[in-house]
Design a protein around this motif. Structure first.
Motif, short mmCIF file in Angstrom:
data_model
loop_
_atom_site.label_atom_id
_atom_site.label_comp_id
_atom_site.label_asym_id
_atom_site.label_seq_id
_atom_site.Cartn_x
_atom_site.Cartn_y
_atom_site.Cartn_z
N ALA A 21 3.87 -12.83 5.86
CA ALA A 21 4.91 -11.95 6.39
C ALA A 21 4.45 -10.51 6.30
CB ALA A 21 6.21 -12.12 5.59
N ALA A 22 4.72 -9.75 7.36
CA ALA A 22 4.39 -8.33 7.38
C ALA A 22 5.67 -7.54 7.59
CB ALA A 22 3.39 -8.03 8.49
N GLY A 23 5.76 -6.40 6.93
CA GLY A 23 6.95 -5.57 7.01
C GLY A 23 7.79 -5.76 5.76
N GLN A 24 8.47 -4.72 5.36
CA GLN A 24 9.22 -4.77 4.10
C GLN A 24 10.27 -5.86 4.07
OE1 GLN A 24 10.95 -1.06 2.88
NE2 GLN A 24 11.83 -1.92 1.03
N PRO A 67 0.82 -1.22 0.00
CA PRO A 67 0.00 0.00 0.00
C PRO A 67 0.85 1.27 0.00
CG PRO A 67 -0.05 -1.05 2.14
CD PRO A 67 0.76 -1.93 1.24
N ASP A 68 0.18 2.40 0.12
CA ASP A 68 0.86 3.70 0.11
C ASP A 68 1.85 3.85 1.25
OD1 ASP A 68 -0.59 4.51 -2.11
OD2 ASP A 68 -2.25 5.26 -0.89
N ARG A 69 2.59 4.92 1.21
CA ARG A 69 3.57 5.21 2.26
C ARG A 69 2.93 5.21 3.64
NH1 ARG A 69 8.48 8.04 0.82
NH2 ARG A 69 8.63 8.06 -1.43
N GLY A 70 3.70 4.77 4.61
CA GLY A 70 3.23 4.77 5.99
C GLY A 70 2.39 3.56 6.36
N VAL A 71 2.11 2.67 5.41
CA VAL A 71 1.34 1.46 5.67
C VAL A 71 2.26 0.26 5.45
CG1 VAL A 71 -0.71 0.14 5.07
CG2 VAL A 71 -0.75 2.63 4.90
N THR A 72 2.19 -0.71 6.34
CA THR A 72 3.09 -1.87 6.30
C THR A 72 2.77 -2.78 5.11
OG1 THR A 72 3.22 -1.80 8.69
CG2 THR A 72 3.91 -3.83 7.63
N PRO A 73 3.77 -3.09 4.28
CA PRO A 73 3.56 -4.05 3.20
C PRO A 73 3.48 -5.47 3.77
CG PRO A 73 5.83 -3.33 3.22
CD PRO A 73 5.12 -2.53 4.26
N SER A 74 2.84 -6.36 3.03
CA SER A 74 2.74 -7.75 3.48
C SER A 74 2.74 -8.67 2.27
CB SER A 74 1.48 -7.96 4.31
OG SER A 74 0.33 -7.73 3.53
#
Length: 77
Positions: free
Chosen positions: A29-32, A9-16
């Protein structure tokens, strides 16, 4: 069949990322850093999974020993 779902997602939201396979694999997995590691692991899994290897024409003997041992335990259960 194996699936990889990536949410970036956009900046400031955790990728998964989530990795599924017909062999029973289901990882999240969560977090870049962790999501990128799972993506790489998913690609590796596609080369060693006994179900994918046989369906994609790859030799099952190319699987690492630890995968073959796990397969035997699953059949015995």
């Amino acid at each position: 069949m194996a699936w990889l779902h990536i949410s970036a997602p956009d900046r400031g939201v955790t990728p998964s990322a989530r990795s599924w396979c017909q062999c029973g694999r289901d990882l999240f997995a969560a977090g870049q850093t962790r999501a990128l590691a799972l993506i790489a692991d998913h690609e590796q899994h596609r080369t060693v999974c006994p179900l994918l290897a046989s369906s994609e024409g790859k030799a099952a003997d190319e699987r690492p020993d630890h995968i073959r041992r796990t397969d035997r335990r699953r059949r015995a259960a």
